[in-house]
Design a protein around this motif. Structure first.
Motif, PDB file in Angstrom:
ATOM      1  N   ILE A   1       0.833  -1.204   0.000  1.00  0.00           N
ATOM      2  CA  ILE A   1       0.000   0.000   0.000  1.00  0.00           C
ATOM      3  C   ILE A   1       0.869   1.256   0.000  1.00  0.00           C
ATOM      4  O   ILE A   1       0.518   2.270  -0.621  1.00  0.00           O
ATOM      5  CB  ILE A   1      -0.990  -0.007   1.192  1.00  0.00           C
ATOM      6  N   LEU A   2       2.037   1.193   0.632  1.00  0.00           N
ATOM      7  CA  LEU A   2       2.955   2.334   0.598  1.00  0.00           C
ATOM      8  C   LEU A   2       3.470   2.557  -0.818  1.00  0.00           C
ATOM      9  O   LEU A   2       3.479   3.684  -1.326  1.00  0.00           O
ATOM     10  CB  LEU A   2       4.112   2.085   1.564  1.00  0.00           C
ATOM     11  N   LYS A   3       3.868   1.485  -1.480  1.00  0.00           N
ATOM     12  CA  LYS A   3       4.410   1.602  -2.837  1.00  0.00           C
ATOM     13  C   LYS A   3       3.354   2.087  -3.821  1.00  0.00           C
ATOM     14  O   LYS A   3       3.639   2.899  -4.706  1.00  0.00           O
ATOM     15  CB  LYS A   3       4.979   0.258  -3.288  1.00  0.00           C
ATOM     16  N   ARG A   4       2.125   1.602  -3.682  1.00  0.00           N
ATOM     17  CA  ARG A   4       1.076   2.017  -4.618  1.00  0.00           C
ATOM     18  C   ARG A   4       0.839   3.527  -4.531  1.00  0.00           C
ATOM     19  O   ARG A   4       0.640   4.186  -5.555  1.00  0.00           O
ATOM     20  CB  ARG A   4      -0.227   1.260  -4.344  1.00  0.00           C
ATOM     21  N   HIS A   5       0.888   4.083  -3.348  1.00  0.00           N
ATOM     22  CA  HIS A   5       0.660   5.526  -3.201  1.00  0.00           C
ATOM     23  C   HIS A   5       1.864   6.343  -3.665  1.00  0.00           C
ATOM     24  O   HIS A   5       1.696   7.361  -4.329  1.00  0.00           O
ATOM     25  CB  HIS A   5       0.317   5.859  -1.743  1.00  0.00           C
TER      26      HIS A   5
ATOM     27  N   TRP B   1      -8.835  -8.903  -4.890  1.00  0.00           N
ATOM     28  CA  TRP B   1      -8.502  -7.481  -4.879  1.00  0.00           C
ATOM     29  C   TRP B   1      -7.308  -7.237  -3.958  1.00  0.00           C
ATOM     30  O   TRP B   1      -6.927  -8.091  -3.157  1.00  0.00           O
ATOM     31  CB  TRP B   1      -9.707  -6.642  -4.478  1.00  0.00           C
ATOM     32  N   GLU B   2      -6.729  -6.057  -4.060  1.00  0.00           N
ATOM     33  CA  GLU B   2      -5.505  -5.725  -3.339  1.00  0.00           C
ATOM     34  C   GLU B   2      -5.801  -5.367  -1.880  1.00  0.00           C
ATOM     35  O   GLU B   2      -5.962  -4.200  -1.520  1.00  0.00           O
ATOM     36  CB  GLU B   2      -4.795  -4.554  -4.028  1.00  0.00           C
ATOM     37  N   GLU B   3      -5.851  -6.373  -1.042  1.00  0.00           N
ATOM     38  CA  GLU B   3      -6.070  -6.131   0.385  1.00  0.00           C
ATOM     39  C   GLU B   3      -4.932  -5.264   0.928  1.00  0.00           C
ATOM     40  O   GLU B   3      -3.759  -5.549   0.691  1.00  0.00           O
ATOM     41  CB  GLU B   3      -6.079  -7.465   1.141  1.00  0.00           C
ATOM     42  N   PRO B   4      -5.252  -4.203   1.681  1.00  0.00           N
ATOM     43  CA  PRO B   4      -4.178  -3.388   2.250  1.00  0.00           C
ATOM     44  C   PRO B   4      -3.340  -4.145   3.284  1.00  0.00           C
ATOM     45  O   PRO B   4      -2.150  -3.888   3.447  1.00  0.00           O
ATOM     46  CB  PRO B   4      -4.930  -2.223   2.913  1.00  0.00           C
ATOM     47  N   PHE B   5      -3.975  -5.077   3.982  1.00  0.00           N
ATOM     48  CA  PHE B   5      -3.324  -5.831   5.051  1.00  0.00           C
ATOM     49  C   PHE B   5      -4.027  -7.171   5.136  1.00  0.00           C
ATOM     50  O   PHE B   5      -4.949  -7.436   4.360  1.00  0.00           O
ATOM     51  CB  PHE B   5      -3.425  -5.036   6.372  1.00  0.00           C
TER      52      PHE B   5
ATOM     53  N   SER C   1      -3.799 -15.654  -1.086  1.00  0.00           N
ATOM     54  CA  SER C   1      -3.433 -15.228  -2.432  1.00  0.00           C
ATOM     55  C   SER C   1      -2.316 -14.187  -2.373  1.00  0.00           C
ATOM     56  O   SER C   1      -2.247 -13.367  -1.468  1.00  0.00           O
ATOM     57  CB  SER C   1      -4.657 -14.662  -3.162  1.00  0.00           C
ATOM     58  N   ALA C   2      -1.457 -14.238  -3.368  1.00  0.00           N
ATOM     59  CA  ALA C   2      -0.301 -13.344  -3.440  1.00  0.00           C
ATOM     60  C   ALA C   2      -0.721 -12.021  -4.069  1.00  0.00           C
ATOM     61  O   ALA C   2      -0.448 -11.756  -5.243  1.00  0.00           O
ATOM     62  CB  ALA C   2       0.819 -13.998  -4.247  1.00  0.00           C
ATOM     63  N   VAL C   3      -1.399 -11.196  -3.285  1.00  0.00           N
ATOM     64  CA  VAL C   3      -1.918  -9.932  -3.817  1.00  0.00           C
ATOM     65  C   VAL C   3      -1.943  -8.896  -2.702  1.00  0.00           C
ATOM     66  O   VAL C   3      -2.124  -9.225  -1.524  1.00  0.00           O
ATOM     67  CB  VAL C   3      -3.336 -10.139  -4.410  1.00  0.00           C
ATOM     68  N   GLY C   4      -1.727  -7.625  -3.071  1.00  0.00           N
ATOM     69  CA  GLY C   4      -1.822  -6.539  -2.111  1.00  0.00           C
ATOM     70  C   GLY C   4      -0.851  -6.687  -0.961  1.00  0.00           C
ATOM     71  O   GLY C   4       0.304  -7.090  -1.128  1.00  0.00           O
TER      72      GLY C   4
END
Length: 407
Positions: free
Chosen positions: A180-184, A299-303, A320-323
């Protein structure tokens, strides 16, 4: 030290993990600082601000000053939600109200959380005080007015452009996961802020009960909202063809738009149990009685809060390998799978079924050890260190790619 936290809602008004995490942080900080929370109430502007003390934290509930209060249970249309979020781009009434509160409290540091209902422009309310601002990223609401930024790319770009300008007022930005840090930051936000990762603390007793690790067939579980983006359909499709000799029980705990459809799909298979939404204590009890739990989000779970909750009761998790999920999972090389793939989930079920009892015992021990990194004590220590650096003028931080696997 006097700290002001700002978050859209605060207990007892809870609609998601952000409110829970903010409360945990506020109450942890109250052990070492004077803590105030600015949040939004359901009252109109003419009714003014209400104040109360909750477990050592002074809570100031401001009028919502918007189209509607986000704490209302009524489901709003996408158009209505988008319109309300667009008012967050610049809400002078809300900025003025926050500015007046800050000037009355005179904090040493401001720590913002979810800003839906306040808007990113609320960071400008600090102009007269000039104290450090820390922001914690708990969702994607700075990138898109509705849902995930992935689903609204054009609108997300417009929204992020506005957020990025105001984000220059922030001294340090905290991601609850490296993702989530990288996405922002990749979207151009927080260009002038130091960045680091501090995962959520997950409350709960760590009490892994002894179990029969040699026992087969498996009991597996899912705990969360029963929605398409959560990957529950893929989990059900993965388990349905497996024989009772491999899986004897599948618990799908929660509510959501897919629940009835999945119940119909499984109506002839008595192994599937849908208990609905249960209280936290009951959910923990159900988690403790499964052999492995699954977090199959698409979906990209924040945590991955439910992952840590499962570890606390001694039950391993495949996810799943996401978010932000990979940051929470112990041994991601073994326990992550491709999102949106029933075949990948089925393969993990079979892998776990084939493990020896001794291997399962070792995995439980490692999961319990791993979840101790997500405690309230650890959360407090990391935030006090961050605040100390901010107040001393030291803003040089190195963002960690992963918490728990890399130290």
């Amino acid at each position: 030290m006097r700290v002001v936290l700002i978050n859209s809602l605060y207990t007892p008004h809870i609609i998601g993990g952000a409110e829970i995490s903010t409360q945990i942080l506020a109450e942890a900080l109250a052990e070492a600082a004077e803590v105030h929370v600015l949040t939004l109430g359901g009252q109109q502007r003419r009714e003014g601000i209400t104040r109360e003390k909750i477990r050592g934290v002074t809570v100031h509930r401001l009028p919502h000053n918007s189209l509607y209060w986000i704490g209302q249970a009524k489901r709003r249309s996408v158009l209505a939600r988008t319109a309300r979020r667009l008012t967050d781009l610049y809400n002078p009434l809300q900025i003025k109200a926050v500015k007046e509160r800050l000037e009355a409290i005179r904090p040493d540091l401001i720590h913002t959380q979810n800003l839906s209902g306040f808007g990113a422009a609320v960071w400008t309310a600090n102009a007269s005080l000039g104290v450090p601002i820390v922001h914690t990223l708990r969702d994607y609401s700075l990138l898109s007015p509705v849902s995930s930024p992935i689903g609204n790319p054009a609108l997300a770009r417009l929204y992020a452009m506005t957020s990025s300008g105001f984000s220059r007022k922030v001294s340090a930005v905290v991601g609850i996961s490296s993702h989530i840090l990288k996405r922002h930051t990749d979207a151009g936000l927080f260009a002038d802020a130091a960045g680091l990762v501090i995962p959520n603390a997950v409350e709960g007793e760590i009490s892994a009960a002894e179990r029969d690790f040699e026992r087969k067939p498996l009991r597996i579980g899912y705990f969360g909202r029963i929605e398409p983006e959560k990957g529950v359909r893929e989990l059900v499709e993965a388990a349905l063809p497996l024989p009772p000799a491999v899986v004897e029980r599948i618990v799908v705990c929660g509510e959501g738009s897919l629940k009835q459809e999945l119940q119909d799909l499984c109506r002839d298979d008595p192994r599937f149990v849908f208990p609905g939404k249960v209280k936290p204590a009951e959910a923990r009890s159900l988690m403790a009685r499964t052999d492995a739990n699954f977090v199959p989000s698409i979906w990209e779970e924040p945590f991955g809060r439910v992952i840590i909750e499962s570890y606390q009761v001694g039950t391993p998790v495949y996810a799943s390998a996401v978010g932000g999920i990979p940051d929470a999972v112990w041994n991601p090389d073994e326990f992550l799978f491709k999102p949106g793939s029933a075949a990948a989930i089925r393969a993990k079920i079979l892998d776990f079924h084939d493990l020896s009892g001794e291997e399962k015992r070792r995995i439980q021990q490692q999961c319990v050890r791993h979840c101790r990194k997500f405690t309230q004590a650890s959360l407090l220590e990391k935030h006090l260190d961050l605040y100390g650096r901010m107040l001393s003028g030291n803003r040089e931080f190195a963002a960690r790619a992963v918490y728990g696997q890399v130290n």
